[in-house]
Design an enzyme around this catalytic site. Structure first.
Site, mmCIF file in Angstrom:
data_model
loop_
_atom_site.group_PDB
_atom_site.id
_atom_site.type_symbol
_atom_site.label_atom_id
_atom_site.label_comp_id
_atom_site.label_asym_id
_atom_site.label_seq_id
_atom_site.Cartn_x
_atom_site.Cartn_y
_atom_site.Cartn_z
ATOM 1 N N TYR A 228 0.856 -1.189 0.000
ATOM 2 C CA TYR A 228 0.000 0.000 0.000
ATOM 3 C C TYR A 228 0.888 1.234 0.000
ATOM 4 O O TYR A 228 1.858 1.289 -0.744
ATOM 5 C CB TYR A 228 -0.980 -0.045 1.183
ATOM 6 C CG TYR A 228 -2.082 0.972 1.003
ATOM 7 C CD1 TYR A 228 -2.873 0.957 -0.145
ATOM 8 C CD2 TYR A 228 -2.315 1.969 1.930
ATOM 9 C CE1 TYR A 228 -3.853 1.904 -0.356
ATOM 10 C CE2 TYR A 228 -3.302 2.912 1.741
ATOM 11 C CZ TYR A 228 -4.066 2.881 0.595
ATOM 12 O OH TYR A 228 -5.027 3.823 0.382
ATOM 13 N N ARG B 248 -9.216 11.244 -7.371
ATOM 14 C CA ARG B 248 -8.205 11.936 -6.563
ATOM 15 C C ARG B 248 -7.379 10.867 -5.854
ATOM 16 O O ARG B 248 -7.575 10.595 -4.687
ATOM 17 C CB ARG B 248 -8.874 12.864 -5.547
ATOM 18 C CG ARG B 248 -7.893 13.768 -4.800
ATOM 19 C CD ARG B 248 -8.487 14.293 -3.519
ATOM 20 N NE ARG B 248 -8.930 13.247 -2.625
ATOM 21 C CZ ARG B 248 -8.136 12.543 -1.824
ATOM 22 N NH1 ARG B 248 -6.816 12.745 -1.826
ATOM 23 N NH2 ARG B 248 -8.633 11.604 -1.037
ATOM 24 N N LYS C 20 -6.172 -1.403 -0.401
ATOM 25 C CA LYS C 20 -6.985 -1.257 0.801
ATOM 26 C C LYS C 20 -7.513 -2.611 1.265
ATOM 27 O O LYS C 20 -7.504 -2.929 2.465
ATOM 28 C CB LYS C 20 -8.158 -0.320 0.523
ATOM 29 C CG LYS C 20 -7.783 1.147 0.395
ATOM 30 C CD LYS C 20 -7.650 1.811 1.745
ATOM 31 C CE LYS C 20 -7.394 3.305 1.611
ATOM 32 N NZ LYS C 20 -7.277 3.993 2.909
ATOM 33 N N GLU D 233 -13.606 5.462 -1.864
ATOM 34 C CA GLU D 233 -12.175 5.729 -1.700
ATOM 35 C C GLU D 233 -11.640 6.603 -2.821
ATOM 36 O O GLU D 233 -11.846 6.313 -4.006
ATOM 37 C CB GLU D 233 -11.407 4.404 -1.679
ATOM 38 C CG GLU D 233 -9.948 4.536 -1.288
ATOM 39 C CD GLU D 233 -9.782 4.955 0.157
ATOM 40 O OE1 GLU D 233 -8.836 5.722 0.430
ATOM 41 O OE2 GLU D 233 -10.575 4.528 1.006
ATOM 42 N N ASP D 234 -10.960 7.685 -2.455
ATOM 43 C CA ASP D 234 -10.237 8.548 -3.392
ATOM 44 C C ASP D 234 -11.134 9.112 -4.494
ATOM 45 O O ASP D 234 -10.757 9.164 -5.673
ATOM 46 C CB ASP D 234 -9.036 7.811 -3.987
ATOM 47 C CG ASP D 234 -7.880 7.720 -2.989
ATOM 48 O OD1 ASP D 234 -8.079 8.128 -1.828
ATOM 49 O OD2 ASP D 234 -6.794 7.257 -3.355
ATOM 50 N N ASP E 169 -13.571 6.659 3.565
ATOM 51 C CA ASP E 169 -12.383 6.565 4.403
ATOM 52 C C ASP E 169 -11.564 7.849 4.384
ATOM 53 O O ASP E 169 -10.974 8.228 5.394
ATOM 54 C CB ASP E 169 -11.523 5.385 3.951
ATOM 55 C CG ASP E 169 -10.337 5.154 4.865
ATOM 56 O OD1 ASP E 169 -10.551 5.066 6.090
ATOM 57 O OD2 ASP E 169 -9.202 5.074 4.376
ATOM 58 N N ASP E 170 -11.529 8.536 3.248
ATOM 59 C CA ASP E 170 -10.738 9.768 3.159
ATOM 60 C C ASP E 170 -11.284 10.851 4.082
ATOM 61 O O ASP E 170 -10.528 11.688 4.576
ATOM 62 C CB ASP E 170 -10.723 10.277 1.717
ATOM 63 C CG ASP E 170 -10.167 9.253 0.757
ATOM 64 O OD1 ASP E 170 -9.006 8.859 0.934
ATOM 65 O OD2 ASP E 170 -10.901 8.822 -0.143
ATOM 66 N N ASN F 23 0.255 11.778 0.969
ATOM 67 C CA ASN F 23 0.865 10.596 0.363
ATOM 68 C C ASN F 23 0.897 10.759 -1.154
ATOM 69 O O ASN F 23 0.048 11.456 -1.710
ATOM 70 C CB ASN F 23 0.034 9.351 0.712
ATOM 71 C CG ASN F 23 0.454 8.736 2.025
ATOM 72 O OD1 ASN F 23 1.631 8.542 2.274
ATOM 73 N ND2 ASN F 23 -0.532 8.441 2.865
#
Length: 534
Positions: free
Chosen positions: A90, A143, A161, A232-233, A255-256, A395
């Site tokens: 990851y 993103r 993930k 996610e993202d 989660d973000d 990150n």
């Protein structure tokens, strides 16, 4: 399954660990070398090959190959070597893998659902060969980490993930499904790459985009009833809206936004054990006003309200700085997610000036702007605070607002520092500082495990408070003494169990659990965790 099928099915293949009896039963005698190995011997070979690879990306590709051939071996290797393998499987390496995804693609994994299949997404989901899917991690690639819109190249994120769901929280890999929701991409460089494997169309927006996501959500619920969906993202323009649209109707979370909020709140609480101050006494300056920082600010403000502050007072402890400077009310066309934190203040367009104006006790970066926390900014934080709290969360590593070495040197070793990507220990003035990795992997695996263990119908805010408290409690005195405010990666499974137990308890307390509460909740959850054994 034919004998060859068994060797090609990663959930069933044991490779050289098949016993003579199993080889005879499955008809694979002679298709494998004669020596029978234990899984520990196989792991030793994997590690030797892994360590011989010259770059992080090549290590990633090698581990991906192992996973595609033998999932049990892959997860046993990761579980037994979390500190070494998680940064490869990851963050930060997955960022480089996503940048190169279409060029390094070798074999299928997960499910690609594109805008081309609008109107028949249910048929696409029906192609997935397993029925008992419990968790879907889905991205639209809008993103990816701090790298921007990568379109279908973002598939590495849900794959990574879910690897952590298995390795850290013991979710059965057969029950995990990574999904790329390909709505096109707004990144012309990605679209024009001759190797790009996604739709070569501009990204959908507005009603068309929402219709695509809605159809996927409905189809996923029909195909896998009660599945937990982790968004996610997704880009800011969609993430907050999608969460608000679906969180009360299905079992889902972002989660973000929410996972990052719980992770950072836990880190802040651990840092305050070093400073001896109260949460209510803090002033936080957030550099970046996207999903991550707004998620953190929202949860911190809610935590302050739990301590007795009014909503206005709680939000007043949180200041935001975006690409235009301090987020203030006099700005035109201010994004909806920023408005609760907009302040009455004269314009400030330089971060150093903002630090001087706000006088924060904590500086939190989630901007994707490398090097933004300059030596003067860090020195100002050290002048204003005996122990300045500095989080550089972006990150992958190349996007971090500052390095651990920069943070400690600019503050004379007084910074309480955490980062999204791992940094090596820093030796300064006869002392060695060990940086804690502020990563959502300390939260979302345990949270998901807690949801599944309780059959929670929704993921409620109280589960995030419980997760943050549990994570902060996993930081012991020895961690704090060396400057680490998050547990080391070697304890990720312990942390996931603690987070899962706390989140499950909150689910029962809030009445969203559907599974009868066991007498020993932690033991019940521990017994359900997958262990990578033949």
């Amino acid at each position: 399954m034919t004998n060859v099928d068994i060797l090609r099915e990663p959930l069933r293949n044991r490779g050289t660990a098949f016993t003579p009896e199993e080889r005879g039963r499955h008809g694979v005698t002679g298709l494998l070398p004669p020596r029978v190995e234990t899984i520990d011997e196989q792991v030793a070979r994997v590690l030797a090959n892994l360590r011989a690879k010259p770059s992080a990306l090549e290590k990633y590709l090698y581990l991906s190959t192992v996973q595609s051939e033998n999932e049990t071996l892959f997860f046993r290797t990761v579980i037994d070597n979390l500190e070494e393998t998680v940064p490869i499987a990851y963050t930060p390496t997955v960022g480089e893998a996503c940048l190169q995804w279409s060029r390094i693609y070798l074999r299928p994994r997960g499910l690609y659902v594109s805008a081309r299949e609008r109107g028949c997404i249910d048929a696409v989901l029906a192609n997935w060969p397993r029925d008992d899917v419990a968790i879907i991690v889905v991205t639209d690639g809008g993103r990816i980490l701090g790298l921007g819109d990568l379109g279908a190249n973002g598939m590495g994120i849900p794959i990574g993930k879910l690897a952590l769901y298995v390795a850290c929280a013991g979710i059965d890999p057969a029950r995990c499904l990574p999904v790329m929701l390909d709505a096109g991409t707004g990144n012309a460089a990605v679209r024009d790459d001759p190797f790009y494997l996604g739709l070569r169309t501009p990204r959908l927006a507005g009603d068309e985009y929402d219709a695509l996501v809605d159809e996927f959500v409905v189809a996923a619920q029909a195909r896998f009833p009660g599945v937990l969906i982790q968004f996610e993202d997704f880009a800011n323009v969609n993430a907050f809206r999608l969460l608000a649209r679906h969180r009360e109707r299905i079992r889902c979370f972002n989660d973000d936004i929410q996972g990052t909020g719980a992770m950072a709140l836990a880190g802040l609480c651990a840092a305050l054990r070093i400073t001896g101050a109260r949460l209510a006494d803090q002033r936080l300056l957030f550099f970046g006003a996207g999903e991550a920082n707004v998620g953190i600010g929202t949860l911190v403000a809610a935590a302050l309200e739990r301590e007795g502050l009014s909503a206005a007072e709680a939000r007043g402890r949180c200041w935001f700085f975006d690409s235009q400077g301090l987020v203030t009310r006099d700005r035109s066309a201010l994004a909806e997610h920023k408005r609760p934190f907009a302040r009455d203040h004269p314009p400030v367009t330089a971060l150093l000036d903002a630090v001087e104006a706000v006088r924060p006790t904590a500086l939190v970066g989630a901007s994707g702007q490398p090097g933004a926390f300059t030596a003067p900014v860090l020195a100002a934080m050290a002048r204003l605070n005996a122990r300045p709290i500095v989080f550089a969360l972006s990150n992958p590593t190349a996007k971090a607002e500052c390095t651990a070495d920069e943070a400690y040197r600019a503050t004379g070793g007084r910074a309480i520092f955490a980062s999204g990507s791992p940094f090596p220990p820093v030796a300064l003035d006869g002392r060695t500082y060990f940086t804690g990795q502020a990563n959502n992997s300390f939260v979302f695996p345990g949270l998901g495990l807690g949801v599944l263990a309780t059959g929670a119908t929704r993921v409620v805010d109280e589960m995030y408070f419980a997760a943050a408290d549990a994570l902060a409690a996993q930081v012991d005195a020895q961690d704090l003494a060396c400057g680490r405010i998050f547990p080391p990666a070697t304890r990720m499974r312990e942390v996931a169990l603690a987070v899962a137990t706390a989140a499950a308890g909150a689910a029962y307390d809030k009445g969203v659990a559907t599974v009868p509460r066991p007498a020993d909740l932690a033991a019940h959850i521990r017994q359900s965790m997958y262990a990578a054994r033949y």
